[in-house]
Write an enzyme that holds these catalytic residues in place. Structure first.
Site, PDB file in Angstrom:
ATOM      1  N   PHE A  12       0.666  -0.873  -0.305  1.00 28.43           N
ATOM      2  CA  PHE A  12       0.274   0.154  -0.336  1.00 28.43           C
ATOM      3  C   PHE A  12       1.171   0.935   0.176  1.00 28.43           C
ATOM      4  O   PHE A  12       1.398   1.686  -0.980  1.00 28.43           O
ATOM      5  CB  PHE A  12      -1.241  -0.693   0.920  1.00 28.43           C
ATOM      6  CG  PHE A  12      -1.885   1.337   2.047  1.00 28.43           C
ATOM      7  CD1 PHE A  12      -2.291   2.241   0.745  1.00 28.43           C
ATOM      8  CD2 PHE A  12      -2.120   1.714   2.843  1.00 28.43           C
ATOM      9  CE1 PHE A  12      -2.794   2.778   0.743  1.00 28.43           C
ATOM     10  CE2 PHE A  12      -2.829   3.236   3.025  1.00 28.43           C
ATOM     11  CZ  PHE A  12      -2.973   3.782   2.085  1.00 28.43           C
ATOM     12  N   ALA A  74       7.747  -5.495   5.964  1.00 24.67           N
ATOM     13  CA  ALA A  74       7.492  -5.969   6.958  1.00 24.67           C
ATOM     14  C   ALA A  74       6.158  -6.491   6.987  1.00 24.67           C
ATOM     15  O   ALA A  74       5.389  -6.572   5.930  1.00 24.67           O
ATOM     16  CB  ALA A  74       7.380  -4.999   7.513  1.00 24.67           C
ATOM     17  N   TYR A 141       4.234  -7.627  17.573  1.00 26.52           N
ATOM     18  CA  TYR A 141       5.120  -6.114  16.381  1.00 26.52           C
ATOM     19  C   TYR A 141       5.675  -5.147  16.234  1.00 26.52           C
ATOM     20  O   TYR A 141       5.769  -4.842  15.785  1.00 26.52           O
ATOM     21  CB  TYR A 141       3.527  -5.890  15.228  1.00 26.52           C
ATOM     22  CG  TYR A 141       3.254  -4.648  14.084  1.00 26.52           C
ATOM     23  CD1 TYR A 141       3.962  -4.528  13.355  1.00 26.52           C
ATOM     24  CD2 TYR A 141       3.279  -3.558  14.579  1.00 26.52           C
ATOM     25  CE1 TYR A 141       4.741  -3.874  12.208  1.00 26.52           C
ATOM     26  CE2 TYR A 141       3.122  -2.155  14.205  1.00 26.52           C
ATOM     27  CZ  TYR A 141       3.753  -2.193  12.331  1.00 26.52           C
ATOM     28  OH  TYR A 141       3.897  -1.525  11.881  1.00 26.52           O
ATOM     29  N   LYS A 145       9.462  -3.363  15.570  1.00 25.30           N
ATOM     30  CA  LYS A 145       9.588  -2.237  14.876  1.00 25.30           C
ATOM     31  C   LYS A 145      10.362  -1.216  16.313  1.00 25.30           C
ATOM     32  O   LYS A 145      11.405  -0.185  14.928  1.00 25.30           O
ATOM     33  CB  LYS A 145       8.224  -1.702  14.497  1.00 25.30           C
ATOM     34  CG  LYS A 145       7.202  -1.771  13.561  1.00 25.30           C
ATOM     35  CD  LYS A 145       8.241  -1.735  12.329  1.00 25.30           C
ATOM     36  CE  LYS A 145       7.607  -2.062  10.902  1.00 25.30           C
ATOM     37  NZ  LYS A 145       8.073  -1.906  10.020  1.00 25.30           N
ATOM     38  N   VAL A 185      -8.847  -0.711   9.591  1.00 21.26           N
ATOM     39  CA  VAL A 185     -10.462  -0.368   9.821  1.00 21.26           C
ATOM     40  C   VAL A 185     -10.819   0.486   9.551  1.00 21.26           C
ATOM     41  O   VAL A 185     -12.449   0.916   8.270  1.00 21.26           O
ATOM     42  CB  VAL A 185     -10.392   0.129  11.302  1.00 21.26           C
ATOM     43  CG1 VAL A 185      -9.234   1.918  11.801  1.00 21.26           C
ATOM     44  CG2 VAL A 185     -11.523   0.919  11.973  1.00 21.26           C
ATOM     45  N   GLY A 270      -8.895  -4.061  21.154  1.00 23.14           N
ATOM     46  CA  GLY A 270      -9.020  -2.885  20.382  1.00 23.14           C
ATOM     47  C   GLY A 270      -7.478  -1.818  20.814  1.00 23.14           C
ATOM     48  O   GLY A 270      -7.489  -1.395  20.197  1.00 23.14           O
TER      49      GLY A 270
END
Length: 322
Positions: A12, A74, A141, A145, A185, A270
């Site tokens: 993306f 990644a 994750y 990073k 989301v 969340g």
């Protein structure tokens, strides 16, 4: 003209960065394993190579005559990383170390720009979050990073390669893929609203995020490559605006014209409660000021992204009784 190697080039953000650099007249060599990327997004002028960022001999070849490396490759799903932490360590950390090792051997690279994440901050009492905040990663994750940041800065310093770390917050925009599970989301909400589905909000829906439009992210990455005097910098890339997930659902309902049904799931998936960036340094060091607010960005996604355009047209004609 500069010569770039972009890893994760078919993703993306990667494809948008490649295409923008090419539009500015730069040479772009692109690497992606296509585990999630779509090579058709890339400009024909990009020199595309399919491969693994951990393949050091391949990297030696790709790094020849390269001035700047943009490292985007990644795995990026927080929930997936909780279930498969070793994969995230192998790909994200292992890939970063392999790339830095290959750059040492190649010997010419002047600068590497690492796409890190706002997720490294975790829960922070002080909001918006400045780059000086002590990271408190809360997922594998985020750990991967943060580890990558340390490796890039350390190996870069040892080998006299300039390093710039960009902590990118919640990027969104046209071309964002919606996988079957753990989807981002923003595109997920748009898709569900346009299909007449329910919007699922975890917990209370009052968790907040910093949604930053893809064009603003691309501009920040480009400047991180071209501006002088950035060696060793860590810079937030965000909009500087705080939006709750509940507010996002309201915006999505507004731009799609849908009467959305919200479903609250009483769970703890969340993520952190608040995450919004302080962007003074992005402005001061990169001369970048976010141009696209969330409502405008959502409208642009609907107008420019075919995966929503078709759905939107169908919903519109159904509303007219056609």
């Amino acid at each position: 003209m500069k010569r770039f190697l972009v890893t994760g080039s078919a993703g993306f953000i990667g494809s948008a960065v490649c295409n923008h650099l090419i539009s500015l007249g730069h040479f772009v060599r692109a690497l992606d394993d296509l585990s999630a990327g779509v090579p058709e997004r890339l400009s024909p002028a990009a020199v595309f190579h399919r491969g693994d960022v951990r393949d050091v001999p391949k990297l030696w070849t790709l790094l020849q005559d390269v001035d700047c490396v943009i490292h985007l490759a990644a795995k990026v799903s927080v929930p997936e990383s909780i279930n498969f932490p070793s994969d995230y360590n192998n790909v994200n950390v292992g890939g970063t170390v392999a790339l830095m090792e290959a750059m040492r051997v190649a010997g010419r690279v002047e600068r590497v720009v690492l796409a890190s994440s706002g997720a490294v901050y975790g829960e922070q009492a002080q909001q918006p979050i400045a780059e000086t905040a002590i990271p408190q990663p809360q997922s594998p994750y985020a750990v991967s990073k943060l580890s990558s940041e340390y490796y890039v800065r350390t190996i870069g310093r040892l080998n006299r390669v300039e390093t710039v770390i960009l902590r990118i917050f919640n990027a969104y925009g046209p071309g964002q893929v919606i996988p079957p599970s753990n989807a981002p989301v923003v595109p997920l909400f748009l898709q569900q609203a346009l299909r007449g589905g329910s919007l699922v909000l975890h917990g209370t829906g009052e968790q907040s995020r910093d949604f930053v439009y893809i064009d603003d992210v691309v501009q920040a990455i480009t400047q991180a490559c071209l501006v002088e005097g950035l060696d060793g910098s860590i810079i937030n890339v965000g909009s500087g605006r705080e939006t709750t997930i509940s507010e996002l659902a309201t915006y999505v309902a507004g731009v799609t014209g849908s009467d959305v049904n919200r479903v609250l799931l009483a769970d703890n998936s969340g993520g952190v409660s608040r995450l919004v960036s302080r962007i003074d340094m992005m402005h001061e060091k990169l001369d970048v000021v976010p141009q696209v607010d969330l409502k405008t960005g959502l409208k642009q996604m609907m107008a420019l992204d075919a995966q929503f355009g078709g759905l939107y047209s169908r919903t519109y004609h159904q509303a007219l009784g056609k």
